[in-house]
Design a protein around this motif. Structure first.
Motif: not given
Length: 165
Positions: A77-105
């Motif tokens: 279950t954890r592996v499949l959730k990870y795989r789909f999150a990796r596929q369906d979530c946009a990559q963050p941008t790195l600004t300074g020391n902050k991973l910035q995430f947009g609005t999730p789909s």
């Protein structure tokens, strides 16, 4: 064919067979399920039964691969959730020391799960430890090499701050 029970093979041969599936999986950066059917001491007629000492040695081998960062052991279950999150979530941008995430789909939200991101220092620094703060939680980063780290963050939980303690 295949009439020699494992107990009649040499110890080196048995350990090679037990370990090689794991070695091949790591080499291919793949996903695998390793199933065992029982122990020789059970008194059962288990298919290719192992002795407890060899199984314990194999678990130590697995643990060493996990500790080295070569292997991730988790349930399906954890592996499949990870795989789909990796596929369906946009990559963050790195600004300074902050991973910035947009609005999730919607699909990203459906499989909400921490995802591992690789980050590196750009100034030549090499802190021995880093942590990631997100949504009130603090998680350690994993140092991979000089100035290179694996950090976990959930793309559905807002920005994540990387901190050198």
């Amino acid at each position: 064919a295949y009439t020699t029970p494992p107990s009649q093979a040499s110890a080196a041969c048995r350990m090679y067979v037990i370990h090689q599936y794991l070695v091949d999986t790591i080499a291919r950066k793949g996903w695998a399920v390793h199933e065992f059917h029982g122990f020789e001491d059970d008194g059962s007629d288990a298919f290719e039964a192992l002795n407890v000492a060899e199984y314990t040695a194999h678990l130590d081998y697995v643990a060493s691969a996990v500790k080295a960062g070569d292997l991730w052991v988790e349930g399906p279950t954890r592996v499949l959730k990870y795989r789909f999150a990796r596929q369906d979530c946009a990559q963050p941008t790195l600004t300074g020391n902050k991973l910035q995430f947009g609005t999730p789909s919607a699909d990203c939200t459906k499989y909400a799960s921490p995802v591992t991101y690789l980050v590196s220092t750009t100034d030549g620094s090499d802190p021995m430890t880093l942590t990631v703060q997100q949504g009130g939680a603090t998680l350690p980063a994993r140092r991979l090499a000089a100035g290179s780290y694996a950090v976990d963050a959930d793309p559905t939980q807002g920005d994540a701050v990387i901190i050198e303690p």
